[in-house]
Each structure stands twice: as C-alpha cells, then as structure tokens.
Design a protein around this motif. Structure first.
Motif, PDB file in Angstrom:
ATOM      1  N   ARG A 169       0.848  -1.274  -0.007  1.00  8.98           N
ATOM      2  CA  ARG A 169       0.105  -0.019   0.046  1.00  8.98           C
ATOM      3  C   ARG A 169       0.848   1.159   0.076  1.00  8.98           C
ATOM      4  NH1 ARG A 169      -5.096   0.856   0.151  1.00  8.98           N
ATOM      5  NH2 ARG A 169      -5.431  -1.429   0.566  1.00  8.98           N
ATOM      6  N   HIS A 195      -4.304  -5.628 -11.951  1.00  8.16           N
ATOM      7  CA  HIS A 195      -5.426  -5.619 -11.006  1.00  8.16           C
ATOM      8  C   HIS A 195      -5.031  -6.069  -9.604  1.00  8.16           C
ATOM      9  CE1 HIS A 195      -8.795  -4.575 -13.687  1.00  8.16           C
ATOM     10  NE2 HIS A 195      -8.252  -4.968 -14.845  1.00  8.16           N
ATOM     11  N   ALA A 196      -4.268  -7.255  -9.368  1.00  5.93           N
ATOM     12  CA  ALA A 196      -3.929  -7.607  -8.236  1.00  5.93           C
ATOM     13  C   ALA A 196      -3.065  -6.938  -7.494  1.00  5.93           C
ATOM     14  CB  ALA A 196      -3.186  -9.077  -8.354  1.00  5.93           C
ATOM     15  N   ALA A 233      -3.034  -3.188  -7.833  1.00  7.38           N
ATOM     16  CA  ALA A 233      -3.872  -2.087  -7.551  1.00  7.38           C
ATOM     17  C   ALA A 233      -4.785  -2.693  -6.379  1.00  7.38           C
ATOM     18  CB  ALA A 233      -4.723  -1.733  -8.602  1.00  7.38           C
ATOM     19  N   ALA A 234      -5.384  -3.838  -6.385  1.00  4.76           N
ATOM     20  CA  ALA A 234      -6.386  -3.955  -5.178  1.00  4.76           C
ATOM     21  C   ALA A 234      -5.440  -4.117  -3.832  1.00  4.76           C
ATOM     22  CB  ALA A 234      -6.887  -5.505  -5.605  1.00  4.76           C
ATOM     23  N   ARG A 235      -4.362  -4.057  -3.911  1.00  2.00           N
ATOM     24  CA  ARG A 235      -3.587  -4.087  -2.627  1.00  2.00           C
ATOM     25  C   ARG A 235      -2.906  -2.690  -2.415  1.00  2.00           C
ATOM     26  NH1 ARG A 235       0.476  -9.467  -2.053  1.00  2.00           N
ATOM     27  NH2 ARG A 235      -1.137 -11.146  -2.764  1.00  2.00           N
ATOM     28  N   LEU A 249      -8.075   1.203 -13.412  1.00  2.00           N
ATOM     29  CA  LEU A 249      -7.641   0.997 -12.016  1.00  2.00           C
ATOM     30  C   LEU A 249      -7.747   2.104 -11.136  1.00  2.00           C
ATOM     31  CD1 LEU A 249      -4.631  -1.079 -13.187  1.00  2.00           C
ATOM     32  CD2 LEU A 249      -6.693  -1.997 -12.192  1.00  2.00           C
ATOM     33  N   ARG A 258     -11.358   2.541  -9.869  1.00  2.00           N
ATOM     34  CA  ARG A 258     -11.549   1.170  -8.916  1.00  2.00           C
ATOM     35  C   ARG A 258     -11.018   1.067  -7.672  1.00  2.00           C
ATOM     36  NH1 ARG A 258     -11.967  -4.755 -11.488  1.00  2.00           N
ATOM     37  NH2 ARG A 258     -13.432  -3.726 -12.912  1.00  2.00           N
ATOM     38  N   HIS A 259      -9.675   1.491  -7.698  1.00  2.00           N
ATOM     39  CA  HIS A 259      -8.846   1.430  -6.605  1.00  2.00           C
ATOM     40  C   HIS A 259      -8.403   2.746  -5.993  1.00  2.00           C
ATOM     41  CE1 HIS A 259      -9.297  -2.985  -7.045  1.00  2.00           C
ATOM     42  NE2 HIS A 259      -8.677  -2.853  -8.279  1.00  2.00           N
ATOM     43  N   GLU A 319      -5.429 -14.739 -13.593  1.00  5.07           N
ATOM     44  CA  GLU A 319      -5.817 -14.143 -12.542  1.00  5.07           C
ATOM     45  C   GLU A 319      -5.177 -15.229 -11.513  1.00  5.07           C
ATOM     46  OE1 GLU A 319      -8.410 -12.354 -15.389  1.00  5.07           O
ATOM     47  OE2 GLU A 319      -7.915 -14.336 -14.991  1.00  5.07           O
ATOM     48  N   THR A 337      -2.226 -14.267  -8.662  1.00  3.81           N
ATOM     49  CA  THR A 337      -2.350 -14.404  -7.304  1.00  3.81           C
ATOM     50  C   THR A 337      -1.554 -15.475  -6.548  1.00  3.81           C
ATOM     51  OG1 THR A 337      -4.708 -14.052  -7.629  1.00  3.81           O
ATOM     52  CG2 THR A 337      -4.016 -15.092  -5.590  1.00  3.81           C
TER      53      THR A 337
END
Length: 264
Positions: free
Chosen positions: A5, A24-25, A27-29, A50, A53-54, A210, A214
C-alpha cells in the motif's frame, strides 16, 4: 510481507493477459502503478480503470520493448516524472513457435531483446536504486519451459532458462539488502500468448491469468526464490529434466511441442 500500500510497481507487458492480471492484483493491494506496453490506447484505458476502481495513481508508458533503447526510455520517463519504483514485475515476453530456421532473424532478435535484454537492464537500473534504499522487490516471469530445451520454441525456452538462472543468482547476491528477487515459472496460461498460433492446447488445460498472478504474489510474500504458480502437473513436469538423460528430455519435449501443434 512486502509493503504494497502506497508503494509503486512497474509492470511490463501490462496491457493484457498476465500483465493486466498483475496490475489488477497489485492495485487491489493499494499499489500505485507504472504500466508499460506497446499498445498505448489499451494501456491508458486500463490505467484509468484502475485509478477509478482502486483510487491508486497510475501512469501509462507506451514503449515498444523490442527497441534496443527501451529500458533507457523507461528510466528517462521515471526520472522526469520523479517516480520511485519499489516493485518491478518483468512480465513482458515474446514467443515464436515453429522451426527456428523458418523465422525472420529480426523477430528472433526481438524475442531475445524483450525476454532477456530489457529484463536485465530494468533489473539493474531499478534494482540498484532499491538496494540503495534498502527495500524493494523484483519478480521475473520465467516459465515451465525454463527447465529443458524445447524444440519448435527453441529461442523462447532458452530465454526463459536464462531468466530462471539469472533470477536465482541475483536473489543470492541481494540477500540481506532488503531487496527480494523471485522467478515465477507458470505453465500454459490463458492469455493472448497463443493468438495466431495453430495450437491444440485447450483453454481448460491452461491456468487463468488471475490465478497465476495471485499465486505468484503469494509466493513472493513467502519470500520464495522460485514460484510455480500453476497446476501440480506443471510442477511435476519440471522434474523430468533433473531425472532423465538430456537426449531423452529433448525428445520428450519435442513430442509435447508437436502434440500442442507448435511445430507448424
């Protein structure tokens, strides 16, 4: 665990497939992103998605990694924008199929440039800055093809063998610096890699982008030097080259290539 982060990741080959899944993975973090690929429009669309969304900062760099000065251009842009990269994901890759002598030599050179030269140049450029700061990470995408010669994808497999060997050696050298290096060795993945190739590989026999992204990040969090983010059968196949005579390994690999339809 790596401090995602608020940090910044640079991903090559980010506009689609596995690179897009990594984007995506991460950015989600909560990671800010520098997305690098040749397709500028797709890259910009992803960057905006991105960001929306994030809520992360995203920069799209449309650069053709097949050019000899690609890494220098990336470095210049990072310096100009005053961006500090904390995690490098060397994901971009090219793979020609068919007989080596049937290919345009310039396309073979481009394959080596993207798979090896840019990866090494960015690892040196960004890895040097990371070690000075005492923190960072490098994820290099190798392949299950790293473990044996692969007729009808001869150059591709050779470049991925380089990536694996280079990454393991670099991780040893950087141990204790705060910078972790990992090679990821997925098997066939459902991306655009096989587009335009007359292959008999079914999507059901491939791992999803994905899933691979991950599992790769999970292995990175566990400080693995080498990750195997595919199904168990892919990992088992990598043992053959360690157990069987090399001439037999090449013959088996050639049979697999033909079965996949990669020889034509």
């Amino acid at each position: 665990m790596f401090g995602y982060r608020g940090s910044t990741a640079l991903i090559t080959g980010a506009s689609k497939g596995l690179g897009k899944a990594f984007a995506h993975a991460l950015a989600a973090r909560g990671m800010n992103l520098v997305l690098v690929a040749r397709s500028g429009d797709a890259l910009q669309t992803l960057a905006e998605e991105l960001n929306t969304r994030h809520g992360v900062q995203t920069v799209a760099l449309s650069i053709d990694l097949a050019h000899a000065d690609a890494a220098r251009h990336i470095g210049d842009e990072l310096e100009r924008r005053r961006i500090q990269v904390d995690l490098l994901v060397n994901n971009a890759g090219l793979g020609l199929t068919g007989s080596f002598l049937s290919h345009d030599p310039m396309k073979e050179h481009a394959e080596i440039q993207v798979n090896v030269q840019v990866l090494v140049a960015l690892s040196h450029l960004l890895g040097s800055a990371m070690t000075k700061r005492g923190r960072g990470g490098i994820i290099n995408l190798a392949s299950n093809a790293s473990f044996q010669p692969l007729p009808y994808m001869a150059t591709y497999a050779a470049t991925k063998a380089f990536v694996l060997s280079f990454s393991e050696a670099l991780q040893y050298e950087l141990a204790g610096t705060g910078v972790h290096v990992m090679a990821a060795c997925p098997g066939p993945t459902a991306t655009s890699f096989f587009d335009g190739v007359s292959t008999d590989v079914s999507p059901k026999d491939m791992d999803s982008s994905e899933s691979v992204a991950t599992k790769t990040l999970e292995a990175f969090d566990r400080k693995k030097a080498v990750a195997y983010p595919g199904r168990p059968s892919v990992r088992m196949a990598t043992w053959l080259s360690r157990l069987l005579p090399r001439p037999l390994v090449v013959r088996i690999a050639a049979m697999a290539s033909r079965k996949m339809g990669l020889h034509g």
